[in-house]
Design a protein around this motif. Structure first.
Motif, short mmCIF file in Angstrom:
data_model
loop_
_atom_site.label_atom_id
_atom_site.label_comp_id
_atom_site.label_asym_id
_atom_site.label_seq_id
_atom_site.Cartn_x
_atom_site.Cartn_y
_atom_site.Cartn_z
N LYS A 1 0.69 -1.17 -0.10
CA LYS A 1 0.07 0.07 -0.13
C LYS A 1 0.77 1.22 -0.04
CE LYS A 1 -4.23 -1.35 2.07
NZ LYS A 1 -5.17 -1.58 3.27
N SER A 2 2.02 1.24 0.34
CA SER A 2 2.97 2.41 0.40
C SER A 2 3.58 2.65 -0.86
CB SER A 2 3.95 1.98 1.54
OG SER A 2 5.10 1.03 1.18
N TYR A 3 3.45 1.56 -1.75
CA TYR A 3 3.97 2.16 -2.78
C TYR A 3 3.40 1.54 -4.31
CZ TYR A 3 6.71 -2.41 -3.62
OH TYR A 3 6.97 -3.60 -3.74
N ARG A 4 2.39 0.84 -4.26
CA ARG A 4 1.70 0.22 -5.37
C ARG A 4 0.10 0.37 -5.49
NH1 ARG A 4 4.16 -1.46 -9.77
NH2 ARG A 4 2.26 -3.33 -9.87
N MET A 5 -0.15 1.60 -4.78
CA MET A 5 -1.68 1.81 -5.10
C MET A 5 -2.05 2.51 -6.31
SD MET A 5 -3.13 1.03 -1.92
CE MET A 5 -4.56 1.83 -2.11
N PHE A 6 -1.42 3.40 -6.73
CA PHE A 6 -1.76 3.98 -8.09
C PHE A 6 -3.13 4.80 -7.80
CE2 PHE A 6 1.24 0.66 -9.15
CZ PHE A 6 2.19 1.58 -9.75
N ASN A 7 -4.17 4.31 -8.77
CA ASN A 7 -5.53 4.88 -8.60
C ASN A 7 -6.31 3.88 -8.24
OD1 ASN A 7 -4.83 7.67 -9.29
ND2 ASN A 7 -5.02 7.19 -11.36
N TYR A 8 -6.06 2.89 -7.56
CA TYR A 8 -6.87 1.66 -7.08
C TYR A 8 -7.12 1.76 -5.66
CZ TYR A 8 -6.28 -0.29 -11.88
OH TYR A 8 -6.27 -0.26 -13.06
N SER A 9 -8.23 0.98 -5.41
CA SER A 9 -8.55 1.22 -3.78
C SER A 9 -7.57 -0.04 -3.22
CB SER A 9 -10.09 0.48 -3.76
OG SER A 9 -10.35 -0.75 -4.33
N SER A 10 -6.96 -0.94 -4.08
CA SER A 10 -6.08 -1.75 -3.38
C SER A 10 -4.71 -1.63 -4.19
CB SER A 10 -6.75 -3.19 -3.43
OG SER A 10 -7.74 -3.40 -2.47
N PRO A 11 -3.60 -2.23 -3.58
CA PRO A 11 -2.39 -2.34 -4.17
C PRO A 11 -2.48 -3.23 -5.37
CG PRO A 11 -2.05 -3.39 -2.08
CD PRO A 11 -3.47 -2.99 -2.02
N LEU A 12 -1.55 -3.00 -6.13
CA LEU A 12 -1.15 -4.06 -7.53
C LEU A 12 -0.06 -4.85 -7.45
CD1 LEU A 12 -2.30 -1.54 -10.28
CD2 LEU A 12 -3.79 -2.65 -8.75
N LEU A 13 0.00 -6.07 -7.78
CA LEU A 13 1.07 -6.88 -7.96
C LEU A 13 0.65 -8.08 -8.87
CD1 LEU A 13 4.00 -6.87 -6.85
CD2 LEU A 13 3.27 -8.68 -5.21
N GLY A 14 1.20 -8.26 -9.85
CA GLY A 14 0.74 -9.15 -10.87
C GLY A 14 -0.31 -8.81 -11.84
N ILE A 15 -0.70 -9.54 -12.79
CA ILE A 15 -1.75 -9.28 -13.87
C ILE A 15 -2.66 -10.22 -13.84
CG2 ILE A 15 -0.32 -7.81 -14.92
CD1 ILE A 15 0.61 -9.74 -16.90
N HIS A 16 -4.00 -9.86 -14.40
CA HIS A 16 -4.93 -10.98 -14.66
C HIS A 16 -4.79 -11.14 -16.22
CE1 HIS A 16 -7.32 -11.17 -11.24
NE2 HIS A 16 -7.44 -10.02 -10.88
#
Length: 339
Positions: free
Chosen positions: A304-319
């Motif tokens: 959450k400290s560096y991968r939030m961007f404009n989402y409500s949860s942080p991002l890691l990986g891809i669908h």
């Protein structure tokens, strides 16, 4: 292998004009926008190697451990998700007495429930302090007994597996004789639903949803990204905690490179389209070996400290959405599309 789909005759001027057309109300702008998406969704003509497939994870039961198979096992990639000799990814799920899905979000020790293949149509469940329990998909105890539930508000039809499964899972998870039902998704096609978080994603298709998956039937993790995350953590985490189906080892250490991978090919056959970034919930906070949640809320807190961007949860990986079926195995070469 088919490496490209039918191309669309769209000039560069037309593509540039789409941006202007979108600002103009009416059917013409919508038509151009759809044509633009079709152009963007055409398979690449060129591929660039980025690494190898390090690990494949097939989860027979939602929120439980992956199927225990020998290294080098070959998996089928179909629209419903990964499969191996009739065992399919996340086509089993637990429901409570209100027919609401039960996951490791509420019961972290679910990750300790393991499964191994024992016959053509059967698997055996094991868990600490519990006797082994075999399930034969061809001979379920409650054939025809449908149960209706939902995954994040999207309706899903299931069938009951039987009382002895309900009792076994209730005893281990709830420490009670009853309270949970094990259900199965027996159908050959995906549920065809899109969860709310992915409805705005232009390349997401309804058939990408899989069976009991939260979002899509395929998730990819870049091990370089997990390594970079671990440099920021006091207690490193294992890639399995993120429950991705594909763990990719890149040739060059490049954390978060997957953010920009629009097309992915694994081996000679299977081709995938990135349909959305993968948002991280609290499940990765649970250690797969102990079944206990991190008391400091890691790794979610650090993400959450560096991968939030404009989402409500942080991002890691891809669908990923499957665009060409195929077989995959560990050490297959992984390519990304270059148009």
């Amino acid at each position: 292998m088919t490496s490209s789909s039918s191309s669309l005759d769209i000039s560069s001027k037309t593509l540039i004009g789409v941006g202007v057309g979108l600002a103009v109300a009416g059917g013409a702008s919508y038509f151009l926008y759809r044509r633009y998406l079709q152009y963007r969704d055409a398979m690449p003509l060129k591929w660039r190697r980025v690494g190898t497939l390090h690990q494949i994870n097939l989860f027979p039961v939602k929120s439980c451990a992956p199927l225990d198979l020998k290294p080098g096992t070959e998996y089928e990639c179909g629209m419903l998700g990964l499969s191996y000799e009739g065992i399919r990814d996340r086509t089993l799920m637990l429901l409570d007495k209100n027919n609401t899905m039960v996951t490791a979000r509420g019961y972290p020790h679910m990750k300790l429930i393991k499964s191994r293949k024992v016959s053509v149509n059967g698997i055996v469940f094991s868990a600490p302090g519990m006797p082994d329990l075999e399930l034969d998909f061809e001979n379920l105890e409650c054939p025809g007994q449908d149960l209706h539930t939902s995954i994040w508000g999207a309706p899903v039809d299931t069938i009951l597996c039987g009382e002895r499964f309900n009792k076994w899972f209730s005893q281990f998870i709830l420490k009670k004789e009853t309270g949970l039902n094990l259900v199965h998704y027996p159908y050959p096609k995906a549920v065809k639903r899109i969860c709310d978080d992915l409805k705005s994603m232009p390349f997401m298709r309804k058939e990408d949803s899989g069976a009991f998956n939260d979002g899509t039937s395929y998730m990819l993790m870049n091990l370089s990204s997990v390594d970079d995350l671990n440099t920021r953590l006091k207690n490193p985490v294992e890639p399995l905690q993120f429950r991705g189906g594909f763990d990719i080892k890149c040739d060059v250490h490049e954390p978060y490179a997957e953010d920009n991978w629009q097309w992915v090919r694994i081996g000679d056959e299977a081709i995938f389209r990135q349909v959305a970034p993968r948002t991280v919930c609290i499940v990765p906070n649970v250690n797969d070996n102990t079944g206990k949640r991190d008391i400091e809320g890691e790794p979610l807190k650090t993400l959450k400290s560096y991968r939030m961007f404009n989402y409500s949860s942080p991002l890691l990986g891809i669908h990923l959405g499957l665009r060409q079926p195929g077989k995959v195995k560990a050490n297959d070469v992984v390519y990304v599309g270059d148009k």
